[in-house]
Design an enzyme around this catalytic site. Structure first.
Site, mmCIF file in Angstrom:
data_model
loop_
_atom_site.group_PDB
_atom_site.id
_atom_site.type_symbol
_atom_site.label_atom_id
_atom_site.label_comp_id
_atom_site.label_asym_id
_atom_site.label_seq_id
_atom_site.Cartn_x
_atom_site.Cartn_y
_atom_site.Cartn_z
ATOM 1 N N GLY A 1 20.359 58.085 -55.329
ATOM 2 C CA GLY A 1 19.806 59.386 -55.671
ATOM 3 C C GLY A 1 18.606 59.641 -54.773
ATOM 4 N N GLU B 1 7.798 58.956 -58.123
ATOM 5 C CA GLU B 1 7.487 58.013 -57.028
ATOM 6 C C GLU B 1 7.816 58.667 -55.672
ATOM 7 O OE1 GLU B 1 9.164 57.100 -59.809
ATOM 8 O OE2 GLU B 1 7.474 56.000 -60.651
ATOM 9 N N GLU C 1 15.109 66.718 -58.613
ATOM 10 C CA GLU C 1 14.517 67.117 -57.308
ATOM 11 C C GLU C 1 13.527 66.073 -56.806
ATOM 12 O OE1 GLU C 1 16.192 69.603 -56.522
ATOM 13 O OE2 GLU C 1 16.323 70.983 -58.198
ATOM 14 N N ILE D 1 1.311 66.266 -83.069
ATOM 15 C CA ILE D 1 0.681 67.225 -83.987
ATOM 16 C C ILE D 1 1.629 67.543 -85.143
ATOM 17 C CG2 ILE D 1 -0.011 69.670 -84.173
ATOM 18 C CD1 ILE D 1 -1.363 69.352 -81.419
ATOM 19 N N HIS D 2 2.933 67.543 -84.855
ATOM 20 C CA HIS D 2 3.918 67.849 -85.898
ATOM 21 C C HIS D 2 4.111 66.706 -86.908
ATOM 22 C CE1 HIS D 2 5.078 71.267 -83.385
ATOM 23 N NE2 HIS D 2 5.876 71.684 -84.359
ATOM 24 N N GLY D 3 3.476 65.562 -86.670
ATOM 25 C CA GLY D 3 3.659 64.436 -87.585
ATOM 26 C C GLY D 3 5.138 64.096 -87.729
ATOM 27 N N PRO E 1 27.073 57.700 -57.055
ATOM 28 C CA PRO E 1 26.825 56.675 -58.083
ATOM 29 C C PRO E 1 25.792 55.636 -57.632
ATOM 30 C CG PRO E 1 29.165 57.133 -57.933
ATOM 31 C CD PRO E 1 28.510 57.909 -56.827
HETATM 32 C C1 LIG Z 1 20.412 65.655 -65.583
HETATM 33 C C2 LIG Z 1 20.427 65.407 -64.110
HETATM 34 C C3 LIG Z 1 20.860 66.409 -63.249
HETATM 35 C C4 LIG Z 1 20.932 66.152 -61.870
HETATM 36 N N1 LIG Z 1 21.408 67.141 -61.032
HETATM 37 C C5 LIG Z 1 21.631 66.842 -59.729
HETATM 38 C C6 LIG Z 1 22.279 67.792 -58.858
HETATM 39 O O1 LIG Z 1 22.580 68.914 -59.258
HETATM 40 N N2 LIG Z 1 22.575 67.416 -57.598
HETATM 41 C C7 LIG Z 1 22.252 66.175 -57.111
HETATM 42 O O2 LIG Z 1 22.538 65.914 -55.940
HETATM 43 N N3 LIG Z 1 21.606 65.265 -57.884
HETATM 44 C C8 LIG Z 1 21.292 65.580 -59.179
HETATM 45 N N4 LIG Z 1 20.675 64.654 -60.001
HETATM 46 C C9 LIG Z 1 20.344 63.332 -59.461
HETATM 47 C C10 LIG Z 1 18.854 63.144 -59.266
HETATM 48 O O3 LIG Z 1 18.435 63.878 -58.138
HETATM 49 C C11 LIG Z 1 18.620 61.638 -59.120
HETATM 50 O O4 LIG Z 1 18.876 61.040 -60.382
HETATM 51 C C12 LIG Z 1 17.203 61.333 -58.682
HETATM 52 O O5 LIG Z 1 17.010 61.733 -57.349
HETATM 53 C C13 LIG Z 1 16.889 59.829 -58.794
HETATM 54 O O6 LIG Z 1 17.904 59.071 -58.190
HETATM 55 P P1 LIG Z 1 18.559 57.821 -58.958
HETATM 56 O O7 LIG Z 1 18.918 58.288 -60.330
HETATM 57 O O8 LIG Z 1 19.647 57.282 -58.106
HETATM 58 O O9 LIG Z 1 17.428 56.778 -59.089
HETATM 59 P P2 LIG Z 1 17.001 55.684 -57.930
HETATM 60 O O10 LIG Z 1 16.885 56.347 -56.616
HETATM 61 O O11 LIG Z 1 17.981 54.554 -58.076
HETATM 62 O O12 LIG Z 1 15.602 55.262 -58.457
HETATM 63 C C14 LIG Z 1 15.398 54.368 -59.565
HETATM 64 C C15 LIG Z 1 13.887 54.147 -59.727
HETATM 65 O O13 LIG Z 1 13.340 53.569 -58.545
HETATM 66 C C16 LIG Z 1 12.315 54.380 -58.016
HETATM 67 N N5 LIG Z 1 12.348 54.349 -56.547
HETATM 68 C C17 LIG Z 1 13.406 54.584 -55.735
HETATM 69 N N6 LIG Z 1 13.070 54.447 -54.446
HETATM 70 C C18 LIG Z 1 11.749 54.114 -54.429
HETATM 71 C C19 LIG Z 1 10.810 53.837 -53.388
HETATM 72 N N7 LIG Z 1 11.123 53.908 -52.103
HETATM 73 N N8 LIG Z 1 9.537 53.519 -53.760
HETATM 74 C C20 LIG Z 1 9.180 53.469 -55.072
HETATM 75 N N9 LIG Z 1 10.025 53.716 -56.093
HETATM 76 C C21 LIG Z 1 11.295 54.043 -55.775
HETATM 77 C C22 LIG Z 1 12.605 55.776 -58.545
HETATM 78 O O14 LIG Z 1 11.431 56.592 -58.560
HETATM 79 C C23 LIG Z 1 13.118 55.456 -59.938
HETATM 80 O O15 LIG Z 1 12.029 55.216 -60.799
HETATM 81 C C24 LIG Z 1 20.530 64.907 -61.365
HETATM 82 C C25 LIG Z 1 20.065 63.907 -62.240
HETATM 83 C C26 LIG Z 1 20.000 64.145 -63.596
HETATM 84 C C27 LIG Z 1 19.533 63.058 -64.531
#
Ligand SMILES: Cc1cc2nc3c(=O)[nH]c(=O)nc-3n(C[C@H](O)[C@H](O)[C@H](O)COP(=O)(O)OP(=O)(O)OC[C@H]3O[C@@H](n4cnc5c(N)ncnc54)[C@H](O)[C@@H]3O)c2cc1C
Length: 401
Positions: free
Chosen positions: A135, A383, A379, A353-355, A132
């Site tokens: 990521g 950033e 993945e 294009i689909h308006g 939570p």
């Molecule tokens: C539909 C879906 C499926 C997913 N499936 C999986 C899965 O199967 N297994 C799994 O482990 N995870 C999964 N994820 C998680 C996904 O990998 C993370 O959401 C992603 O890595 C981004 O992490 P976060 O959401 O915590 O965003 P954050 O890390 O909190 O980032 C928030 C924003 O800050 C930016 N940011 C963060 N750090 C930096 C930095 N150092 N410099 C500049 N910008 C930065 C990010 O680019 C983003 O714009 C899934 C997510 C979604 C939405």
């Protein structure tokens, strides 16, 4: 086959696999995708069909019952499938990453135990790093494993597991301080556990709960879940590779091939958006002619097609580099970054294009418009890709003065 996104130098086997998959996509996926997506329904018939085609074992070595194909073949299949419906490629992708990690890093016993049933699609994989509170910053993982005799006891909460409900094997990354003294770098004290469970929701194994599906704006049909570990006991022989402290590197290796796959998805979704846009542009008339005859619309089509071609070329290059045994993190990062950004742009242009009709749920482009943003995040966000690309460039172009 379309004129765009051709791949030269494929073997006869690759060409045959791709033509079979494309046929399956045109007949079994595209006609039902939007309806299933709107109902957020798991595409069981499609998954059964993919199982029959052997796609769950595409890259698993033949000695374990798979097809032993290359990353390129896999990526090109993913591109075809995502052209039909991105969620279906999501069902295969986490499975593929876990199988890849097992193949690369598993003990012999782990490979023998899991890979044949994974190749048949009977065991299906998910992987779990995110929590939570994190990521992008994987080093901040707080879920923990503590050794207790021949077992480890795992506690913590995980977030965003693609296929969290439908999978029966989850590769879970947690912190495991055992054997790693205070002050060890975070990524050296993480371990991947191979957690077997029943598919479904609720308590799927003592100490392990999959609460339910997260309600998402797109990427529907495939389940995305949380995972809660509360005193979950895992035997020591289910540490991936048998040694603790290597989990971070194992996961990053998996995610690296996963990036080529996300790039391939971006290529597939963009191709479909282009197809929809170029068709609609020749059906709709304004001011006495097809909108395709207005130069502004032709320019859009030209930009869209160029982006489809460029993204495909970079994705193929990244896959081929990995297949040749070379490091491909730079190419995979670039391909993922470019393909996901271009995908979002091509989808937006097809939508325009689909308006007004693009805004109607009757038109496929409405679904693609909600799906494309996921590729900017999964993945590793744009950033994070740029950070990887930037660091690698500074390694390659080190100032010698
Ligand atoms: C539909 C879906 C499926 C997913 N499936 C999986 C899965 O199967 N297994 C799994 O482990 N995870 C999964 N994820 C998680 C996904 O990998 C993370 O959401 C992603 O890595 C981004 O992490 P976060 O959401 O915590 O965003 P954050 O890390 O909190 O980032 C928030 C924003 O800050 C930016 N940011 C963060 N750090 C930096 C930095 N150092 N410099 C500049 N910008 C930065 C990010 O680019 C983003 O714009 C899934 C997510 C979604 C939405």
């Amino acid at each position: 086959m379309s004129r765009l996104a051709q791949t030269h130098g494929l073997t006869d086997v690759q060409t045959e696999i791709l033509s079979t998959v494309r046929d399956f996509v045109d007949k079994e996926i595209i006609p039902v995708a939007t309806e299933l997506e709107h109902r957020d329904e798991y595409p069981q018939d499609i998954v059964d069909g993919l199982k029959e085609l052997g796609l769950f074992g595409l890259m698993i070595p033949e000695e374990y019952g798979g097809l032993g194909e290359s990353l390129l073949t896999y990526a090109l299949c993913v591109e075809e499938i995502a052209r039909g419906w991105m969620s279906v490629s999501g069902i295969i992708n986490t499975h593929f990453i876990v199988a890849y990690m097992l193949k690369q890093h598993g003990t012999q016993e782990q490979k023998d135990h899991f890979l044949p049933r994974m190749a048949a699609g009977d065991i299906r994989g998910a992987f779990s790093m995110s929590e939570p509170a994190l990521g992008s910053d994987v080093s901040a993982i707080s879920s923990k494993a503590v050794k207790d005799g021949d077992e480890y006891v795992l506690n913590g909460q995980k977030m965003w597991l693609t296929n969290g409900g439908t999978s029966s094997l989850v590769a879970v990354l947690v912190r495991s301080d055992e054997g790693h003294p205070e002050g060890t770098a975070p990524h050296r004290s993480m371990t991947t556990f191979l957690v077997e469970k029943e598919p479904g929701f609720g308590e799927v194994r003592p100490g392990l709960t999959i609460p339910g599906k997260i309600d998402k704006m797109g990427y529907k049909g495939v389940d995305t879940t949380e995972l809660i570990m509360d005193g979950l006991r895992i035997p020591a022989d289910r540490v991936l590779g048998g040694v603790t402290g290597r989990g971070f590197y194992q996961m990053m290796d998996g995610v690296e091939v996963g990036r080529v796959n996300v790039a391939a998805r971006g290529c597939g979704v963009a191709q479909r958006a282009f197809e929809l846009g170029v068709q609609y542009a020749q059906q709709r008339h304004t001011f006495g002619k097809q909108i395709a005859q207005h130069q502004a619309i032709q320019f859009k089509l030209a930009e869209m097609a160029t982006k489809v071609e460029a993204a495909h070329a970079m994705m193929v290059n990244a896959a081929r580099k990995k297949d040749s045994g070379e490091r491909n993190d730079l190419e995979a990062g670039m391909a993922k970054y470019l393909a996901s950004e271009y995908c979002k742009e091509v989808v937006e242009d097809a939508f325009r294009i689909h308006g007004g009709y693009g805004f109607s749920k009757e038109y496929e482009i409405e679904r693609l418009y909600r799906e494309a943003p996921m590729l900017l995040i999964g993945e590793g966000t744009a950033e994070i890709q740029k950070m990887i690309i930037g660091r690698r460039l500074l390694e390659e172009y080190r100032f010698q003065g």
